[in-house]
Structure formats: C-alpha cells, structure tokens
Design a protein around this motif. Structure first.
Motif, PDB file in Angstrom:
ATOM      1  N   LYS A   8     -44.816  21.345 -43.884  1.00 17.25           N
ATOM      2  CA  LYS A   8     -44.628  22.343 -44.934  1.00 17.25           C
ATOM      3  C   LYS A   8     -43.570  21.894 -45.937  1.00 17.25           C
ATOM      4  O   LYS A   8     -43.741  22.059 -47.145  1.00 17.25           O
ATOM      5  CB  LYS A   8     -44.218  23.684 -44.327  1.00 17.25           C
ATOM      6  N   GLN A   9     -42.505  21.310 -45.435  1.00 17.04           N
ATOM      7  CA  GLN A   9     -41.439  20.837 -46.327  1.00 17.04           C
ATOM      8  C   GLN A   9     -41.926  19.681 -47.195  1.00 17.04           C
ATOM      9  O   GLN A   9     -41.636  19.630 -48.392  1.00 17.04           O
ATOM     10  CB  GLN A   9     -40.205  20.419 -45.525  1.00 17.04           C
ATOM     11  N   GLN A  10     -42.682  18.795 -46.603  1.00 16.27           N
ATOM     12  CA  GLN A  10     -43.237  17.671 -47.364  1.00 16.27           C
ATOM     13  C   GLN A  10     -44.143  18.194 -48.484  1.00 16.27           C
ATOM     14  O   GLN A  10     -44.100  17.704 -49.617  1.00 16.27           O
ATOM     15  CB  GLN A  10     -44.022  16.754 -46.428  1.00 16.27           C
ATOM     16  N   PHE A  11     -44.921  19.207 -48.181  1.00 15.44           N
ATOM     17  CA  PHE A  11     -45.809  19.808 -49.168  1.00 15.44           C
ATOM     18  C   PHE A  11     -45.002  20.436 -50.305  1.00 15.44           C
ATOM     19  O   PHE A  11     -45.310  20.245 -51.487  1.00 15.44           O
ATOM     20  CB  PHE A  11     -46.699  20.853 -48.482  1.00 15.44           C
ATOM     21  N   LYS A  12     -43.955  21.167 -49.971  1.00  9.05           N
ATOM     22  CA  LYS A  12     -43.099  21.772 -50.995  1.00  9.05           C
ATOM     23  C   LYS A  12     -42.431  20.709 -51.855  1.00  9.05           C
ATOM     24  O   LYS A  12     -42.308  20.869 -53.070  1.00  9.05           O
ATOM     25  CB  LYS A  12     -42.032  22.654 -50.342  1.00  9.05           C
ATOM     26  N   ASP A  13     -42.001  19.632 -51.223  1.00 12.09           N
ATOM     27  CA  ASP A  13     -41.375  18.544 -51.972  1.00 12.09           C
ATOM     28  C   ASP A  13     -42.354  17.934 -52.984  1.00 12.09           C
ATOM     29  O   ASP A  13     -41.994  17.666 -54.127  1.00 12.09           O
ATOM     30  CB  ASP A  13     -40.859  17.458 -51.026  1.00 12.09           C
ATOM     31  N   MET A  52     -44.236  17.323 -58.633  1.00 12.31           N
ATOM     32  CA  MET A  52     -45.289  17.390 -59.647  1.00 12.31           C
ATOM     33  C   MET A  52     -44.825  18.081 -60.920  1.00 12.31           C
ATOM     34  O   MET A  52     -45.470  17.955 -61.962  1.00 12.31           O
ATOM     35  CB  MET A  52     -46.532  18.082 -59.078  1.00 12.31           C
ATOM     36  N   SER A  53     -43.729  18.800 -60.849  1.00  8.02           N
ATOM     37  CA  SER A  53     -43.229  19.473 -62.054  1.00  8.02           C
ATOM     38  C   SER A  53     -42.036  18.744 -62.685  1.00  8.02           C
ATOM     39  O   SER A  53     -41.509  19.186 -63.697  1.00  8.02           O
ATOM     40  CB  SER A  53     -42.835  20.913 -61.716  1.00  8.02           C
ATOM     41  N   GLU A  54     -41.641  17.616 -62.111  1.00  8.79           N
ATOM     42  CA  GLU A  54     -40.540  16.835 -62.674  1.00  8.79           C
ATOM     43  C   GLU A  54     -41.028  16.035 -63.880  1.00  8.79           C
ATOM     44  O   GLU A  54     -42.112  15.449 -63.860  1.00  8.79           O
ATOM     45  CB  GLU A  54     -39.967  15.884 -61.615  1.00  8.79           C
ATOM     46  N   LEU A  55     -40.208  15.989 -64.890  1.00 10.43           N
ATOM     47  CA  LEU A  55     -40.595  15.307 -66.133  1.00 10.43           C
ATOM     48  C   LEU A  55     -40.888  13.823 -65.945  1.00 10.43           C
ATOM     49  O   LEU A  55     -41.840  13.301 -66.534  1.00 10.43           O
ATOM     50  CB  LEU A  55     -39.509  15.488 -67.195  1.00 10.43           C
ATOM     51  N   ASP A  56     -40.089  13.134 -65.148  1.00 10.62           N
ATOM     52  CA  ASP A  56     -40.334  11.700 -64.974  1.00 10.62           C
ATOM     53  C   ASP A  56     -41.667  11.441 -64.267  1.00 10.62           C
ATOM     54  O   ASP A  56     -42.301  10.422 -64.490  1.00 10.62           O
ATOM     55  CB  ASP A  56     -39.168  11.016 -64.250  1.00 10.62           C
ATOM     56  N   ASN A 113     -45.317   9.903 -66.233  1.00 11.94           N
ATOM     57  CA  ASN A 113     -45.792   8.648 -65.663  1.00 11.94           C
ATOM     58  C   ASN A 113     -47.138   8.911 -64.973  1.00 11.94           C
ATOM     59  O   ASN A 113     -47.176   9.373 -63.836  1.00 11.94           O
ATOM     60  CB  ASN A 113     -44.766   8.106 -64.673  1.00 11.94           C
ATOM     61  N   PRO A 114     -48.234   8.582 -65.645  1.00 10.97           N
ATOM     62  CA  PRO A 114     -49.560   8.896 -65.102  1.00 10.97           C
ATOM     63  C   PRO A 114     -49.827   8.303 -63.713  1.00 10.97           C
ATOM     64  O   PRO A 114     -50.466   8.953 -62.884  1.00 10.97           O
ATOM     65  CB  PRO A 114     -50.522   8.308 -66.133  1.00 10.97           C
ATOM     66  N   GLU A 115     -49.332   7.115 -63.468  1.00 10.30           N
ATOM     67  CA  GLU A 115     -49.558   6.498 -62.158  1.00 10.30           C
ATOM     68  C   GLU A 115     -48.844   7.267 -61.052  1.00 10.30           C
ATOM     69  O   GLU A 115     -49.412   7.519 -59.991  1.00 10.30           O
ATOM     70  CB  GLU A 115     -49.104   5.031 -62.168  1.00 10.30           C
ATOM     71  N   LYS A 116     -47.595   7.611 -61.299  1.00 15.75           N
ATOM     72  CA  LYS A 116     -46.834   8.393 -60.318  1.00 15.75           C
ATOM     73  C   LYS A 116     -47.468   9.766 -60.108  1.00 15.75           C
ATOM     74  O   LYS A 116     -47.591  10.245 -58.989  1.00 15.75           O
ATOM     75  CB  LYS A 116     -45.379   8.568 -60.763  1.00 15.75           C
ATOM     76  N   LEU A 117     -47.863  10.376 -61.204  1.00 13.64           N
ATOM     77  CA  LEU A 117     -48.477  11.698 -61.128  1.00 13.64           C
ATOM     78  C   LEU A 117     -49.772  11.651 -60.319  1.00 13.64           C
ATOM     79  O   LEU A 117     -50.037  12.525 -59.485  1.00 13.64           O
ATOM     80  CB  LEU A 117     -48.735  12.251 -62.528  1.00 13.64           C
ATOM     81  N   LYS A 118     -50.555  10.629 -60.549  1.00  9.12           N
ATOM     82  CA  LYS A 118     -51.812  10.458 -59.815  1.00  9.12           C
ATOM     83  C   LYS A 118     -51.546  10.303 -58.317  1.00  9.12           C
ATOM     84  O   LYS A 118     -52.205  10.939 -57.488  1.00  9.12           O
ATOM     85  CB  LYS A 118     -52.561   9.240 -60.352  1.00  9.12           C
ATOM     86  N   LYS A 119     -50.567   9.471 -57.980  1.00  9.38           N
ATOM     87  CA  LYS A 119     -50.215   9.234 -56.574  1.00  9.38           C
ATOM     88  C   LYS A 119     -49.716  10.516 -55.904  1.00  9.38           C
ATOM     89  O   LYS A 119     -50.176  10.889 -54.821  1.00  9.38           O
ATOM     90  CB  LYS A 119     -49.149   8.149 -56.482  1.00  9.38           C
ATOM     91  N   SER A 144     -50.158  13.600 -56.910  1.00  9.53           N
ATOM     92  CA  SER A 144     -51.246  14.592 -56.892  1.00  9.53           C
ATOM     93  C   SER A 144     -52.195  14.346 -55.732  1.00  9.53           C
ATOM     94  O   SER A 144     -52.628  15.287 -55.062  1.00  9.53           O
ATOM     95  CB  SER A 144     -52.031  14.553 -58.205  1.00  9.53           C
ATOM     96  N   ARG A 145     -52.510  13.099 -55.502  1.00 12.27           N
ATOM     97  CA  ARG A 145     -53.407  12.747 -54.401  1.00 12.27           C
ATOM     98  C   ARG A 145     -52.782  13.159 -53.066  1.00 12.27           C
ATOM     99  O   ARG A 145     -53.447  13.767 -52.213  1.00 12.27           O
ATOM    100  CB  ARG A 145     -53.708  11.251 -54.413  1.00 12.27           C
ATOM    101  N   GLU A 146     -51.519  12.833 -52.883  1.00 14.88           N
ATOM    102  CA  GLU A 146     -50.813  13.217 -51.654  1.00 14.88           C
ATOM    103  C   GLU A 146     -50.782  14.742 -51.505  1.00 14.88           C
ATOM    104  O   GLU A 146     -50.997  15.269 -50.414  1.00 14.88           O
ATOM    105  CB  GLU A 146     -49.382  12.679 -51.673  1.00 14.88           C
ATOM    106  N   TYR A 147     -50.509  15.408 -52.604  1.00 15.81           N
ATOM    107  CA  TYR A 147     -50.438  16.865 -52.604  1.00 15.81           C
ATOM    108  C   TYR A 147     -51.767  17.477 -52.154  1.00 15.81           C
ATOM    109  O   TYR A 147     -51.805  18.346 -51.285  1.00 15.81           O
ATOM    110  CB  TYR A 147     -50.049  17.368 -53.996  1.00 15.81           C
ATOM    111  N   PHE A 148     -52.858  17.041 -52.752  1.00 12.95           N
ATOM    112  CA  PHE A 148     -54.158  17.623 -52.422  1.00 12.95           C
ATOM    113  C   PHE A 148     -54.629  17.239 -51.025  1.00 12.95           C
ATOM    114  O   PHE A 148     -55.328  18.015 -50.376  1.00 12.95           O
ATOM    115  CB  PHE A 148     -55.193  17.298 -53.502  1.00 12.95           C
ATOM    116  N   ASP A 149     -54.238  16.074 -50.539  1.00 12.21           N
ATOM    117  CA  ASP A 149     -54.538  15.715 -49.150  1.00 12.21           C
ATOM    118  C   ASP A 149     -53.796  16.645 -48.195  1.00 12.21           C
ATOM    119  O   ASP A 149     -54.361  17.120 -47.204  1.00 12.21           O
ATOM    120  CB  ASP A 149     -54.149  14.259 -48.864  1.00 12.21           C
TER     121      ASP A 149
END
Length: 87
Positions: free
Chosen positions: A6-11, A16-20, A24-30, A32-37
C-alpha cells in the motif's frame, strides 16, 4: 499485513504528480506502468481486507445472536469464505 505494498502504491501515486516526473516522458511512462501494475494488486488487497472484516463481524454475530439472524450470518459466512478462497 499489506502495508508495504500500500505504501509503495501511495509513493508511486505521489511521484506521478511531481513536476520532474511529469516533464520526463520516460520516467512518467515507467512510473505509470508500475502504478497500474500495482493497482490491480491493491484492488485485490482491498477486496480481501473487506472480506476478512466481514468474516470477523459475522463470526461475532454467530456467537452473539440466535434464531434467524444467526442462521443468516452462517449463510453469509459460507458465501464470504467461498469468495475469500477464490481470491
């Protein structure tokens, strides 16, 4: 029991809402993938926790009540146990 997940999910959710990350599309993609998994796992965990809570409540009702209410709680308990086993 599942607090680490649960904590990992919250993190991930927070990242995903951090500006950096957003910039950064690559970071966001990575991320996002972890988040949805993890989201699928979190949904299962929440279902399990709800069923566990209901099972406990039914056990208490079975001990305290009698008559029709007790019988209804027993029937519900059987259904909850089956659902729990499926998950």
């Amino acid at each position: 029991m599942y607090e680490n997940i649960k904590q990992q999910f919250k993190d991930l959710e927070n990242k995903m809402s951090e500006l950096d990350i957003i910039n950064n599309p690559e970071k966001l993609k990575k991320i996002s993938r972890e988040y949805f998994d993890l989201k699928e796992i979190i949904e299962l965990i929440l279902k399990l926790e709800k069923i566990e809570k209901n099972i406990k409540e039914n056990e208490e009702m079975i001990e305290k009540e009698d008559g029709d209410l007790k019988e209804m709680a027993r029937e519900e308990q059987e259904n909850l146990n089956k659902e729990y086993e499926k998950l």
